[in-house]
Design a protein around this motif. Structure first.
Motif, mmCIF file in Angstrom:
data_model
loop_
_atom_site.group_PDB
_atom_site.id
_atom_site.type_symbol
_atom_site.label_atom_id
_atom_site.label_comp_id
_atom_site.label_asym_id
_atom_site.label_seq_id
_atom_site.Cartn_x
_atom_site.Cartn_y
_atom_site.Cartn_z
ATOM 1 N N ILE A 5 0.852 -1.192 0.000
ATOM 2 C CA ILE A 5 0.000 0.000 0.000
ATOM 3 C C ILE A 5 0.887 1.241 0.000
ATOM 4 O O ILE A 5 1.683 1.446 0.925
ATOM 5 C CB ILE A 5 -0.919 0.003 1.233
ATOM 6 N N VAL A 6 0.750 2.058 -1.026
ATOM 7 C CA VAL A 6 1.564 3.265 -1.179
ATOM 8 C C VAL A 6 0.698 4.486 -0.898
ATOM 9 O O VAL A 6 -0.355 4.657 -1.513
ATOM 10 C CB VAL A 6 2.127 3.364 -2.618
ATOM 11 N N GLU A 7 1.137 5.312 0.029
ATOM 12 C CA GLU A 7 0.530 6.621 0.251
ATOM 13 C C GLU A 7 1.513 7.667 -0.249
ATOM 14 O O GLU A 7 2.709 7.581 0.053
ATOM 15 C CB GLU A 7 0.264 6.865 1.738
ATOM 16 N N TYR A 8 1.013 8.634 -1.010
ATOM 17 C CA TYR A 8 1.917 9.661 -1.554
ATOM 18 C C TYR A 8 1.274 11.028 -1.479
ATOM 19 O O TYR A 8 0.052 11.172 -1.601
ATOM 20 C CB TYR A 8 2.311 9.329 -2.999
ATOM 21 N N SER A 9 2.098 12.037 -1.264
ATOM 22 C CA SER A 9 1.593 13.406 -1.201
ATOM 23 C C SER A 9 1.130 13.841 -2.587
ATOM 24 O O SER A 9 1.711 13.469 -3.616
ATOM 25 C CB SER A 9 2.661 14.357 -0.651
ATOM 26 N N ALA A 10 0.064 14.611 -2.614
ATOM 27 C CA ALA A 10 -0.587 15.015 -3.863
ATOM 28 C C ALA A 10 0.359 15.735 -4.824
ATOM 29 O O ALA A 10 0.165 15.670 -6.044
ATOM 30 C CB ALA A 10 -1.802 15.891 -3.564
ATOM 31 N N ASN A 11 1.393 16.379 -4.304
ATOM 32 C CA ASN A 11 2.311 17.105 -5.183
ATOM 33 C C ASN A 11 3.212 16.176 -5.992
ATOM 34 O O ASN A 11 4.014 16.631 -6.790
ATOM 35 C CB ASN A 11 3.133 18.133 -4.404
ATOM 36 N N LEU A 12 3.055 14.874 -5.809
ATOM 37 C CA LEU A 12 3.822 13.890 -6.592
ATOM 38 C C LEU A 12 2.991 13.222 -7.688
ATOM 39 O O LEU A 12 3.495 12.349 -8.392
ATOM 40 C CB LEU A 12 4.365 12.792 -5.663
ATOM 41 N N GLU A 13 1.766 13.606 -7.825
ATOM 42 C CA GLU A 13 0.815 12.896 -8.703
ATOM 43 C C GLU A 13 1.396 12.526 -10.068
ATOM 44 O O GLU A 13 1.173 11.429 -10.555
ATOM 45 C CB GLU A 13 -0.450 13.740 -8.898
ATOM 46 N N HIS A 49 -3.835 16.291 2.148
ATOM 47 C CA HIS A 49 -3.397 17.171 3.233
ATOM 48 C C HIS A 49 -2.189 16.544 3.906
ATOM 49 O O HIS A 49 -2.254 15.427 4.422
ATOM 50 C CB HIS A 49 -4.535 17.372 4.240
ATOM 51 N N TYR A 50 -1.086 17.276 3.926
ATOM 52 C CA TYR A 50 0.172 16.766 4.466
ATOM 53 C C TYR A 50 1.069 17.944 4.816
ATOM 54 O O TYR A 50 0.855 19.074 4.360
ATOM 55 C CB TYR A 50 0.875 15.844 3.447
ATOM 56 N N CYS A 51 2.070 17.671 5.618
ATOM 57 C CA CYS A 51 3.082 18.664 5.955
ATOM 58 C C CYS A 51 4.368 17.910 6.252
ATOM 59 O O CYS A 51 4.368 16.934 7.002
ATOM 60 C CB CYS A 51 2.648 19.481 7.175
ATOM 61 N N GLY A 57 8.568 24.403 2.288
ATOM 62 C CA GLY A 57 9.012 24.064 0.939
ATOM 63 C C GLY A 57 8.016 23.159 0.237
ATOM 64 O O GLY A 57 7.019 22.724 0.817
ATOM 65 N N ASP A 58 8.293 22.881 -1.000
ATOM 66 C CA ASP A 58 7.471 21.952 -1.781
ATOM 67 C C ASP A 58 7.993 20.536 -1.542
ATOM 68 O O ASP A 58 8.437 19.850 -2.446
ATOM 69 C CB ASP A 58 7.532 22.315 -3.275
ATOM 70 N N TYR A 59 7.977 20.152 -0.286
ATOM 71 C CA TYR A 59 8.476 18.838 0.096
ATOM 72 C C TYR A 59 7.425 17.791 -0.256
ATOM 73 O O TYR A 59 6.232 18.084 -0.319
ATOM 74 C CB TYR A 59 8.774 18.777 1.589
ATOM 75 N N ALA A 60 7.891 16.572 -0.450
ATOM 76 C CA ALA A 60 6.991 15.493 -0.846
ATOM 77 C C ALA A 60 7.276 14.267 0.004
ATOM 78 O O ALA A 60 8.331 14.153 0.633
ATOM 79 C CB ALA A 60 7.193 15.176 -2.328
ATOM 80 N N GLY A 61 6.328 13.343 -0.023
ATOM 81 C CA GLY A 61 6.528 12.138 0.758
ATOM 82 C C GLY A 61 5.829 10.930 0.171
ATOM 83 O O GLY A 61 4.782 11.046 -0.463
ATOM 84 N N VAL A 62 6.450 9.786 0.394
ATOM 85 C CA VAL A 62 5.881 8.487 0.041
ATOM 86 C C VAL A 62 6.064 7.592 1.257
ATOM 87 O O VAL A 62 7.172 7.485 1.795
ATOM 88 C CB VAL A 62 6.601 7.855 -1.175
ATOM 89 N N LEU A 95 13.895 10.557 -8.394
ATOM 90 C CA LEU A 95 13.010 11.571 -7.820
ATOM 91 C C LEU A 95 13.687 12.252 -6.626
ATOM 92 O O LEU A 95 13.648 13.482 -6.505
ATOM 93 C CB LEU A 95 11.678 10.937 -7.404
ATOM 94 N N GLN A 96 14.352 11.480 -5.776
ATOM 95 C CA GLN A 96 15.061 12.073 -4.635
ATOM 96 C C GLN A 96 16.237 12.928 -5.090
ATOM 97 O O GLN A 96 16.619 13.863 -4.389
ATOM 98 C CB GLN A 96 15.540 10.988 -3.667
ATOM 99 N N ALA A 97 16.793 12.642 -6.241
ATOM 100 C CA ALA A 97 17.887 13.460 -6.767
ATOM 101 C C ALA A 97 17.372 14.809 -7.266
ATOM 102 O O ALA A 97 18.124 15.785 -7.310
ATOM 103 C CB ALA A 97 18.608 12.717 -7.895
ATOM 104 N N ARG A 98 16.093 14.878 -7.633
ATOM 105 C CA ARG A 98 15.510 16.106 -8.191
ATOM 106 C C ARG A 98 14.802 16.979 -7.168
ATOM 107 O O ARG A 98 14.620 18.172 -7.395
ATOM 108 C CB ARG A 98 14.488 15.755 -9.275
ATOM 109 N N ARG A 99 14.329 16.385 -6.078
ATOM 110 C CA ARG A 99 13.515 17.149 -5.124
ATOM 111 C C ARG A 99 13.640 16.549 -3.738
ATOM 112 O O ARG A 99 14.129 15.447 -3.578
ATOM 113 C CB ARG A 99 12.071 17.211 -5.564
ATOM 114 N N PHE A 100 13.146 17.278 -2.740
ATOM 115 C CA PHE A 100 13.153 16.758 -1.376
ATOM 116 C C PHE A 100 11.997 15.775 -1.221
ATOM 117 O O PHE A 100 10.839 16.116 -1.456
ATOM 118 C CB PHE A 100 13.035 17.902 -0.366
ATOM 119 N N LEU A 101 12.350 14.563 -0.820
ATOM 120 C CA LEU A 101 11.368 13.488 -0.732
ATOM 121 C C LEU A 101 11.635 12.658 0.518
ATOM 122 O O LEU A 101 12.734 12.142 0.709
ATOM 123 C CB LEU A 101 11.455 12.581 -1.961
#
Length: 128
Positions: A5-13, A49-51, A57-62, A95-101
């Motif tokens: 099960i993968v949960e991901y922040s919407a900014n990674l769509e 909704h995430y932080c 920043g435009d941080y992202a998460g998986v 993806l981690q090389a391009r942005r904060f994840l």
């Protein structure tokens, strides 16, 4: 079982290639004799909704939950978890090389007596 099960922040769509990730994970799990093919499942949830960190920043998460049977020995669950996490790290390396994840994974457990299941997919993969 297992469930992936993968949960991901919407900014990674539009940055994830979940189909490729699921195919890689399924190939890896199918190669393990512990898991019948018909019981392997993957799905993803977009989190609106995430932080992360300071929220500035435009941080992202998986975050991934790999659910296995609690009847599997602890050492086996740890080994499988390490293998699947290595697959995740490889998949998300660019993806981690391009942005904060923030990338994380936990191994959750299905406990006998509290997990109920009806699955007719197994018959498709039985060998005569």
């Amino acid at each position: 079982m297992p469930h992936f099960i993968v949960e991901y922040s919407a900014n990674l769509e539009h940055e994830l290639d979940l189909d490729r990730l699921f195919a890689n994970v399924h190939r890896q799990l199918i190669a393990m004799p512990q898991f019948p093919t018909g019981g392997i499942r993957s799905r993803a949830r977009r989190i609106e909704h995430y932080c992360f960190a300071d929220g500035l920043g435009d941080y992202a998460g998986v975050h991934v939950e790999l659910k296995l049977s609690a009847t599997r020995p602890q050492a086996m669950r740890e080994e499988i978890g390490q293998r699947i996490f290595a697959t995740l790290e490889a998949h998300f390396a660019d993806l981690q090389a391009r942005r904060f994840l923030a990338l994380s994974m936990e191994v959750g457990l299905f406990h006998p007596g509290s997990f109920f299941n009806s699955n007719n997919l197994h018959a498709l993969f039985e060998h005569p």
